[in-house]
Design an enzyme around this catalytic site. Sequence first.
Site, short mmCIF file in Angstrom:
data_model
loop_
_atom_site.label_atom_id
_atom_site.label_comp_id
_atom_site.label_asym_id
_atom_site.label_seq_id
_atom_site.Cartn_x
_atom_site.Cartn_y
_atom_site.Cartn_z
N LYS A 64 -12.12 -37.35 -31.49
CA LYS A 64 -11.18 -36.15 -31.45
C LYS A 64 -11.00 -35.49 -30.06
CE LYS A 64 -13.33 -32.29 -31.93
NZ LYS A 64 -14.06 -31.20 -30.73
N LYS B 84 -13.49 -29.06 -20.16
CA LYS B 84 -14.20 -29.91 -21.03
C LYS B 84 -13.29 -31.16 -21.27
CE LYS B 84 -17.21 -31.18 -23.92
NZ LYS B 84 -17.52 -30.66 -25.16
#
Length: 276
Positions: A225, A157
Amino acid sequence: MKIGFIGLGIMGRPMAGHLVRAGHEVTGYDLSPVDFEGAFAGSVAEAVRDADVVITMLPADPQVEAVFPEISANARQDALYIDFSTITPQTAQKLAQQWKRTLDAPVSGGEKGAIDAVLSIMAGGSAADFAAAEPVFAAVGRTYRLVGGPGSGQYVKAANQLVVGGAYALLAEAIVLMEAAGVDAAAGLDVLAGGLAASRILDLKRTSMLARDFRPGFRIDLHHKDMGIVLDAARGAGVAVPMGALTAQLVAAARAQGYGGLDHSALLKVVEGLSR
């Protein structure tokens, strides 16, 4: 299967709905009560009790770490825990050490992918647990692969967000270049989308970016983030990601300029500002 689903936000709510429509018994929980096709629980403990599968779909590490003690205290010891959140590989590995059956399974595809049940899912864990989770993955995604042991899904990811962030930045630069040169940017992007520069981002976002429509599908705040996770993962793996570092700075600039609540395609606003 009986499923406890924690986190019914932009992504989690449609995903939980697909699981209900696939025939699973889903009990969901979120800090804010929401309507969805399954049953809504009054607490994490109520949502996970007696579940065959426990799922979390939460914004970041702190939220996952906050609910995990409640999950471990109230879920069946043989329950399969699937975390669809995007968190650090280190946190995923720590959870895997605390629970016998875990899969870190972050997703890509954004809100539209969740609504259309065509998410890409990258899973880290054991082959046996991945096989057990396939009915869940099939209900919410189109592409799902086991990519390694615990934490591996989060590394993939991170790689995904690295590519997505860079693609948005380059598309933003292409738009600014064409518009400044006085050419038909819409026609130009149509040509790019038909050649080697083609991408899903071009397909899905070129019209909205040209219109400066930055309604959030995936917010700058969340990509900020994620870029932190990218840089941390690269540091841990001992590799250099110079383009990733530059992209992280552009995303940070977008957030600092007050665009955190906008879609990550709002990198275009940062690139425009650099050219004024």
